[in-house]
Write an enzyme that holds these catalytic residues in place. Structure first.
Site, PDB file in Angstrom:
ATOM      1  N   LYS A 418       0.826  -1.199   0.000  1.00 60.38           N
ATOM      2  CA  LYS A 418       0.000   0.000   0.000  1.00 60.38           C
ATOM      3  C   LYS A 418       0.867   1.258   0.000  1.00 60.38           C
ATOM      4  O   LYS A 418       2.049   1.217   0.374  1.00 60.38           O
ATOM      5  CB  LYS A 418      -0.922  -0.027   1.223  1.00 60.38           C
ATOM      6  CG  LYS A 418      -1.909  -1.211   1.207  1.00 60.38           C
ATOM      7  CD  LYS A 418      -2.884  -1.144   2.386  1.00 60.38           C
ATOM      8  CE  LYS A 418      -3.873  -2.290   2.340  1.00 60.38           C
ATOM      9  NZ  LYS A 418      -4.872  -2.223   3.424  1.00 60.38           N
ATOM     10  N   PHE A 465     -14.932   3.454   7.972  1.00 61.51           N
ATOM     11  CA  PHE A 465     -13.598   3.821   7.471  1.00 61.51           C
ATOM     12  C   PHE A 465     -13.509   3.815   5.945  1.00 61.51           C
ATOM     13  O   PHE A 465     -12.446   4.033   5.371  1.00 61.51           O
ATOM     14  CB  PHE A 465     -12.542   2.865   8.048  1.00 61.51           C
ATOM     15  CG  PHE A 465     -12.821   1.406   7.759  1.00 61.51           C
ATOM     16  CD1 PHE A 465     -12.423   0.834   6.552  1.00 61.51           C
ATOM     17  CD2 PHE A 465     -13.469   0.602   8.693  1.00 61.51           C
ATOM     18  CE1 PHE A 465     -12.677  -0.497   6.290  1.00 61.51           C
ATOM     19  CE2 PHE A 465     -13.727  -0.732   8.438  1.00 61.51           C
ATOM     20  CZ  PHE A 465     -13.335  -1.289   7.228  1.00 61.51           C
ATOM     21  N   ARG A 493      -1.983 -14.392   3.586  1.00 61.90           N
ATOM     22  CA  ARG A 493      -2.670 -13.729   4.693  1.00 61.90           C
ATOM     23  C   ARG A 493      -1.928 -13.968   6.011  1.00 61.90           C
ATOM     24  O   ARG A 493      -1.840 -13.089   6.867  1.00 61.90           O
ATOM     25  CB  ARG A 493      -4.133 -14.173   4.789  1.00 61.90           C
ATOM     26  CG  ARG A 493      -4.976 -13.634   3.650  1.00 61.90           C
ATOM     27  CD  ARG A 493      -6.452 -13.560   3.988  1.00 61.90           C
ATOM     28  NE  ARG A 493      -6.764 -12.605   5.042  1.00 61.90           N
ATOM     29  CZ  ARG A 493      -7.108 -11.326   4.848  1.00 61.90           C
ATOM     30  NH1 ARG A 493      -7.177 -10.837   3.629  1.00 61.90           N
ATOM     31  NH2 ARG A 493      -7.387 -10.544   5.870  1.00 61.90           N
ATOM     32  N   THR A 499      -5.272  -7.651  10.505  1.00 56.68           N
ATOM     33  CA  THR A 499      -5.518  -6.317   9.928  1.00 56.68           C
ATOM     34  C   THR A 499      -4.950  -5.196  10.809  1.00 56.68           C
ATOM     35  O   THR A 499      -4.349  -4.253  10.331  1.00 56.68           O
ATOM     36  CB  THR A 499      -7.048  -6.109   9.765  1.00 56.68           C
ATOM     37  OG1 THR A 499      -7.589  -7.285   9.155  1.00 56.68           O
ATOM     38  CG2 THR A 499      -7.360  -4.908   8.915  1.00 56.68           C
ATOM     39  N   ASN A 523      -2.062  -0.094   6.897  1.00 56.48           N
ATOM     40  CA  ASN A 523      -1.470  -1.343   7.396  1.00 56.48           C
ATOM     41  C   ASN A 523      -0.568  -2.065   6.395  1.00 56.48           C
ATOM     42  O   ASN A 523      -0.444  -3.276   6.404  1.00 56.48           O
ATOM     43  CB  ASN A 523      -2.560  -2.255   7.958  1.00 56.48           C
ATOM     44  CG  ASN A 523      -3.599  -2.608   6.911  1.00 56.48           C
ATOM     45  OD1 ASN A 523      -3.488  -2.176   5.773  1.00 56.48           O
ATOM     46  ND2 ASN A 523      -4.584  -3.382   7.298  1.00 56.48           N
ATOM     47  N   HIS A 526      -1.956  -5.508   1.385  1.00 54.68           N
ATOM     48  CA  HIS A 526      -3.287  -6.085   1.153  1.00 54.68           C
ATOM     49  C   HIS A 526      -3.127  -7.503   0.629  1.00 54.68           C
ATOM     50  O   HIS A 526      -2.157  -7.820  -0.049  1.00 54.68           O
ATOM     51  CB  HIS A 526      -4.039  -5.257   0.101  1.00 54.68           C
ATOM     52  CG  HIS A 526      -5.238  -5.976  -0.459  1.00 54.68           C
ATOM     53  ND1 HIS A 526      -6.466  -5.970   0.165  1.00 54.68           N
ATOM     54  CD2 HIS A 526      -5.385  -6.763  -1.570  1.00 54.68           C
ATOM     55  CE1 HIS A 526      -7.317  -6.702  -0.543  1.00 54.68           C
ATOM     56  NE2 HIS A 526      -6.683  -7.196  -1.604  1.00 54.68           N
TER      57      HIS A 526
HETATM   58  P1  ADP Z   1      -7.793  -7.072   5.441  1.00 55.36           P
HETATM   59  O1  ADP Z   1      -7.028  -6.046   4.677  1.00 55.36           O
HETATM   60  O2  ADP Z   1      -6.973  -7.678   6.525  1.00 55.36           O
HETATM   61  O3  ADP Z   1      -8.467  -8.082   4.569  1.00 55.36           O
HETATM   62  P2  ADP Z   1     -10.418  -5.845   5.803  1.00 55.36           P
HETATM   63  O4  ADP Z   1     -10.791  -6.479   4.514  1.00 55.36           O
HETATM   64  O5  ADP Z   1     -11.285  -6.028   6.968  1.00 55.36           O
HETATM   65  O6  ADP Z   1      -8.936  -6.282   6.242  1.00 55.36           O
HETATM   66  O7  ADP Z   1     -10.264  -4.277   5.592  1.00 55.36           O
HETATM   67  C1  ADP Z   1      -9.706  -3.722   4.422  1.00 55.36           C
HETATM   68  C2  ADP Z   1      -8.792  -2.577   4.799  1.00 55.36           C
HETATM   69  O8  ADP Z   1      -9.544  -1.543   5.387  1.00 55.36           O
HETATM   70  C3  ADP Z   1      -7.758  -2.901   5.855  1.00 55.36           C
HETATM   71  O9  ADP Z   1      -6.621  -3.521   5.337  1.00 55.36           O
HETATM   72  C4  ADP Z   1      -7.461  -1.543   6.429  1.00 55.36           C
HETATM   73  O10 ADP Z   1      -6.580  -0.813   5.579  1.00 55.36           O
HETATM   74  C5  ADP Z   1      -8.812  -0.891   6.398  1.00 55.36           C
HETATM   75  N1  ADP Z   1      -9.510  -1.067   7.693  1.00 55.36           N
HETATM   76  C6  ADP Z   1     -10.109  -2.177   8.151  1.00 55.36           C
HETATM   77  N2  ADP Z   1     -10.648  -1.979   9.360  1.00 55.36           N
HETATM   78  C7  ADP Z   1     -10.411  -0.691   9.695  1.00 55.36           C
HETATM   79  C8  ADP Z   1     -10.715   0.149  10.816  1.00 55.36           C
HETATM   80  N3  ADP Z   1     -11.396  -0.317  11.859  1.00 55.36           N
HETATM   81  N4  ADP Z   1     -10.270   1.416  10.806  1.00 55.36           N
HETATM   82  C9  ADP Z   1      -9.586   1.909   9.759  1.00 55.36           C
HETATM   83  N5  ADP Z   1      -9.279   1.177   8.659  1.00 55.36           N
HETATM   84  C10 ADP Z   1      -9.673  -0.108   8.624  1.00 55.36           C
HETATM   85 MG    MG Z   2     -10.149  -8.009   3.175  1.00 58.98          MG
END
Ligand code: ADP
Ligand code: MG
Length: 557
Positions: A418, A465, A493, A499, A523, A526
């Site tokens: 990212k 978000f 993953r 996350t 974070n 992805h």
């Molecule tokens: P992942 O990327 O681990 O699959 P999700 O699909 O739940 O996680 O979320 C997509 C992206 O949205 C996350 O990687 C993160 O950048 C953002 N995100 C998720 N949850 C939050 C949150 N509570 N606050 C801010 N950003 C979030």
């Molecule tokens: Mg996801």
């Protein structure tokens, strides 16, 4: 003074590769002390060698030499090793090695080899076929750590010098070009490939119009196969302009495959003894009741869990997996048990994994296991309520390959570095991706537009978000990658971690998000959450890419 002169005569000095090759032509046994410039040849053995020469040297079959590891290419694997090494050379080959100034062992081996040489020279026995030793740089643990940091993974390259180049006498010239570029030829083999080998080996070319001609050409005479490692002084990339004369393959996976193909013993020497993979299954009842303790026990017993996948088998899948037991009495019970909840499939790695895992499991029938091998896993981890044993292991290496493929097919996943992590952590992340065994099948630096980001995260629309996320993902360039390997979706993953980086630091401190994420939004990376999502998002970002052919490329390149 007289003593010193004698010493020089006792051990010839090999100053370069040419003198090394000349030494190999000398009749009888030559024991070469391979030494480092900074410590010089091993003095401790000189008296022993002199005694051996006096006692056994009369028919001139016993010779001694010293060679500085830095001066001779063949000895490159010994550079910077402090332990003395004595290489036994007979009939043009390196046949044995003694590490350390082990007088008794040296003299025992010298006497044994000499006795055999005498018989061969006297025509009392034919020369036995011996496999030449191949030395490979063993890495010191610190060195490995350093390489990990640098994200370096390429270890060896396979070069095939094709029959026409061999026939035209170009082998030496090609080797010279390679070595002048700072590379070291670690192994070298001449071989006439047979048709089956060429077809198997160049399977990816089989659709090409002139493939039949190519096969005929490749079997028409000997090829030379080289394994090339990058020397410390490598100042160029492999000279690729030679590629009409020879094929150069420099992906690690492909090189490994080719190594196994052309030098079956080489990999064993390079990676340690017979490192294998096997499939283990933790059946539903055990997984429900004692998940943590069985996983701990597996690791305590010396197995590495290289891949894992939790899966609720459908009846069809269970039938397919246990097809060979279809007609047995216990089949219905087995089906019922295997579809009753999640099973955990594990890809286990260690030396002789298949056999060791089966031994550890113990007898199939729980009562027998309890009586005969109470310490076996099937006895210790029997679940009273379940009628069948709770652990599976592949029966043979061949079976293991098939079963691993069943649970861990080669997959693709979409990975993104990212915007917040790209500039600062790109190299680290890519290094760790490779280190974890992923193939980067495609990689593109892309500035994701807000529209694409919105579409990409459509499933999150409505989350508090969401807006922030779209803005963040489109605020600068990202690296989008297609990662390919067995079990890629889940393994990626796992490498990313949870996350939220705070959770990641707790649960999975080695994960990428624990290392590189700033906060839950920013974070760092992805990854697709399922294989279906992966295909969709890869197609969304990369267009109509032929994913099947990428898998092909993975195996055969
Ligand atoms: P992942 O990327 O681990 O699959 P999700 O699909 O739940 O996680 O979320 C997509 C992206 O949205 C996350 O990687 C993160 O950048 C953002 N995100 C998720 N949850 C939050 C949150 N509570 N606050 C801010 N950003 C979030
Ligand atoms: Mg996801």
């Amino acid at each position: 003074m007289a003593g010193k002169k004698k010493e020089i005569q006792l051990q010839a000095t090999i100053l370069n590769q040419t003198q090394w090759e000349e030494m190999l032509l000398v009749k009888g046994l030559t024991v070469v002390d391979v030494y480092q410039a900074w410590c010089g040849p091993c003095k401790a053995v000189v008296n022993l060698f002199r005694r051996l020469k006096n006692e056994y040297g009369e028919d001139d079959l016993l010779h001694f030499a010293v060679a500085e590891a830095d001066n001779v290419l063949t000895l490159a694997p010994f550079r910077d090793k402090c332990e003395p090494a004595f290489i036994f050379c007979v009939d043009g080959k390196m046949i044995d090695i003694v590490k350390g100034a082990n007088g008794p062992l040296l003299s025992k081996k010298v006497v044994a080899v000499l006795e055999q040489e005498r018989k061969i020279v006297a025509g009392e026995m034919p020369r036995p076929e011996v496999q030449e030793l191949i030395f490979f740089e063993e890495k010191e643990p610190e060195e490995e750590a350093e390489e990990e940091e640098a994200g370096e993974q390429e270890k060896y390259t396979v070069v095939i010098i094709k029959p026409d180049a061999v026939a035209e006498g170009k082998v030496e010239e090609i080797i010279q070009t390679i070595t002048e570029a700072g590379f070291i030829v670690a192994a070298h083999n001449e071989k006439i490939l047979n048709e089956e080998e060429v077809r198997d080996f160049y399977r990816n070319r089989s659709e090409e119009p002139d493939f039949e001609d190519f096969v005929a050409f490749m079997v028409s005479g000997p090829s030379h196969i080289l394994i090339v490692v990058e020397g410390k002084e490598a100042h160029e990339v492999m000279p690729l302009e030679m590629s009409n004369l020879c094929d150069i393959h420099d992906s690690v996976e492909e090189a490994s495959r080719q190594l196994a193909f052309f030098f079956p013993d080489f990999l064993k020497k390079a990676t340690g003894p017979n490192v294998e993979r096997t499939l283990a299954l933790i059946r539903p009842a055990l997984l429900r009741e004692r998940r943590e303790s069985i996983l701990k026990r597996i690791e305590d017993d010396g197995f590495t869990i290289a891949m894992q996948k939790e899966i609720v088998l459908t009846e069809d899948q269970a039938r397919q997996f246990y097809k060979e037991h279809e007609n047995e009495d216990f089949f219905p019970v087995l089906l019922e048990e295997m579809t009753s909840g999640p099973t955990l499939a594990l890809g286990l790695v260690r030396e002789n994994a298949v056999e060791k895992w089966r031994k550890l499991l113990g007898p199939k029938v729980i009562e027998e296991a309890k009586e005969q091998c109470p310490n076996s896993l099937r006895a210790e981890f029997a679940i009273d309520s379940a009628p069948i044993n709770q652990l599976h292991g592949s029966a043979s290496a061949g079976q293991a390959a098939k079963e691993l493929e069943f649970f861990f097919p080669v997959e693709h996943t979409l990975a993104v570095i990212k915007p917040s992590a790209l500039e600062e952590h790109k190299d680290d992340i890519i290094g760790q991706v490779k280190e974890a065994g992923f193939i980067i099948s495609e990689m593109q630096e892309t500035h994701i537009t807000p529209e694409i980001a919105a579409q990409f995260y459509k499933a999150h629309e409505g989350q508090p978000f969401y807006e922030q996320l779209v803005e963040y993902m489109s605020k600068g360039p990202s690296m989008v990658m297609i990662l390919t390997k067995e079990n890629a979706v889940e393994d990626w993953r796992k490498l990313m971690g949870p996350t939220d980086p705070e959770a990641a630091k707790q649960i999975s401190p080695q994960s990428l998000r624990a290392q590189f994420a700033q906060d839950i939004l920013r974070n760092a990376v992805h990854g697709s959450s399922t294989a279906d999502h992966a295909v969709q998002s890869i197609q969304y970002l990369f267009g109509d890419i032929d994913l099947e052919s990428l898998k092909h490329k993975l195996i055969y390149l």
